[in-house]
Design an enzyme around this catalytic site. Structure first.
Site, PDB file in Angstrom:
ATOM      1  N   SER A 168     -36.410  21.683 -34.604  1.00  0.00           N
ATOM      2  CA  SER A 168     -35.817  21.530 -33.275  1.00  0.00           C
ATOM      3  C   SER A 168     -36.777  21.034 -32.215  1.00  0.00           C
ATOM      4  CB  SER A 168     -35.211  22.861 -32.824  1.00  0.00           C
ATOM      5  OG  SER A 168     -36.206  23.877 -32.748  1.00  0.00           O
TER       6      SER A 168
ATOM      7  N   HIS B 157     -29.566  21.308 -36.417  1.00  0.00           N
ATOM      8  CA  HIS B 157     -29.699  20.013 -35.750  1.00  0.00           C
ATOM      9  C   HIS B 157     -29.376  18.841 -36.680  1.00  0.00           C
ATOM     10  CE1 HIS B 157     -31.495  21.801 -32.128  1.00  0.00           C
ATOM     11  NE2 HIS B 157     -32.008  22.683 -32.991  1.00  0.00           N
TER      12      HIS B 157
ATOM     13  N   LYS C 137     -24.026  22.385 -31.267  1.00  0.00           N
ATOM     14  CA  LYS C 137     -24.868  21.205 -31.079  1.00  0.00           C
ATOM     15  C   LYS C 137     -24.054  19.962 -31.418  1.00  0.00           C
ATOM     16  CE  LYS C 137     -28.965  23.995 -31.807  1.00  0.00           C
ATOM     17  NZ  LYS C 137     -28.259  25.291 -31.932  1.00  0.00           N
TER      18      LYS C 137
END
Length: 388
Positions: A177, A205, A236
């Site tokens: 990240s 992610h 996300k």
């Protein structure tokens, strides 16, 4: 005995590491509204631009009208509603797994997995740059805790070969990240298979972003059938909230029975699950979002490198500009904010000492002109790393 909290807080201020939440006065998106001013937002994780997508919002509103705004209980009491079940089945199919299980947050998912699978007679092996939730999950599990050099399968292998633990679990981020680089999953899987260990990947992610259908790191690297535990977040790339763990029937049943962060917490609102079903379908079908994102990443990297900024080895939407000192990173963030760009300075302990950075994140909601404007502003402020 007293708690000298004021001294601790002052020390953090002197280190340029004091953190304060920014109060946003508008929805997450390309533009952030802050203190009466609009900024181009280059620090959210809304990679596909789905957080304020009209169809996703409409799905949430419709479901709130049908299911209310709260589930009212944990999943195992009476909080598991039909949208939760539908989303779990859709996520299992999306990730090529037998089953999936929803958690309220990615942090709770990671703590829950490791506490359910590991105990004092076991061992957990973690990449040094793993997310805090993975590190905390390993430490709180009670298992013997070991860390290996970042993205170094050989270092992991040495640790596994020396271990006599009952169960051995290797844990990595799919996409890291703060650096934006990807774990070498095939090589890690090789090492785990040769040493009777399981591999767990936190793909917070990667889900939505990587692979032509947004199935994440495991599919983009061709290792989906070699990773026993997959964790993904929904706040996300999917633009909503919550998280899930996907794997075998036995894994999910084990989590239902033993993962305390699943058993003892209220289920997410059904409206969030319903909205996520819509965002999941859009992320699967609207390939232009990932194509546009890839183009913007390439455009930014080329421009920032030409300006002399030090970038990290990332081909993902996470594009950190390495600065070095905390004070310099804060100064660059402030200078860009004056010019209308919102980019957070990331400092220790989130990143290692001497590696403070601006964590630029790109989104399919951005336009080429936005990236060009950011590059122009970076050129104007003229703040470089000392070794650039």
């Amino acid at each position: 005995m007293t708690f000298d909290l004021a001294a601790d807080l002052e020390k953090r201020r002197q280190q340029h590491r004091f953190r304060e939440p920014l109060v946003m006065d508008g929805p997450c998106g390309r533009v952030a509204r802050l203190a009466g001013r609009d900024y181009l937002n280059f620090c959210s994780n809304d990679y596909l631009g789905l957080a304020n997508d009209p169809e996703v919002v409409a799905a949430f509103q419709q479901a709130a009208g049908s299911w209310g705004v709260g589930s009212g209980a944990s999943h195992l009491v009476c909080g598991h509603q039909r949208p939760h079940q539908d989303l779990e089945e859709a996520l299992a199919a999306h990730t090529g797994r037998e089953r999936a299980l929803l958690f309220s947050t990615g942090y709770m998912a990671n703590l829950g997995v490791m506490s359910a699978l590991l105990g004092k007679s076991d061992a957990v092996f973690e990449d040094r740059l793993n997310h805090a939730s993975l590190l905390d999950g390993g430490l709180l599990s009670g298992a013997r805790f070991r860390r290996f050099a970042h993205n170094d399968p050989t270092a992991l292998e040495r640790l596994l070969q020396r271990s006599d633990a009952r169960r051995k679990l290797a844990v990595v981020d799919g996409v890291f990240s703060m650096d934006g680089d990807e774990a070498p999953l095939a090589a890690l899987a090789n090492v785990c298979e040769a040493n009777d260990a399981w591999l767990m990947v936190d793909d917070a992610h990667g889900i939505g972003v990587l692979d032509e259908q947004g199935r994440g790191s495991l599919f983009s690297q061709g290792v989906n059938d070699r990773v026993q535990v997959l964790m993904g977040t929904l706040g996300k790339g999917q633009g909503t909230g919550g998280a899930f763990v996907a794997g075998s029937h036995e894994l999910i049943e084990t989590l239902i029975q033993f993962a305390r962060t699943f058993i003892y917490t209220t289920a997410m609102p059904a409206a969030v699950a319903a909205a996520t079903l819509t965002s999941l379908k859009k992320s699967q079908q609207e390939h232009w979002r990932r194509e546009k994102l890839a183009e913007l990443v390439t455009r930014f990297r080329a421009g920032a490198s030409e300006l002399g900024y030090t970038l990290m080895d990332s081909q993902t939407p996470i594009q950190p500009i390495l600065i070095g000192s905390d004070a310099d990173a804060m100064a660059l963030s402030a200078a860009l904010r004056e010019k209308g760009f919102l980019i957070t300075a990331i400092r220790p302990p989130t990143v290692p000492e001497g590696e403070a950075r601006l964590r630029v994140t790109l989104s399919a909601a951005h336009e080429r002109a936005d990236v060009d404007a950011l590059l122009a502003a970076l050129d104007e402020v003229g703040c470089r790393t000392s070794d650039a």
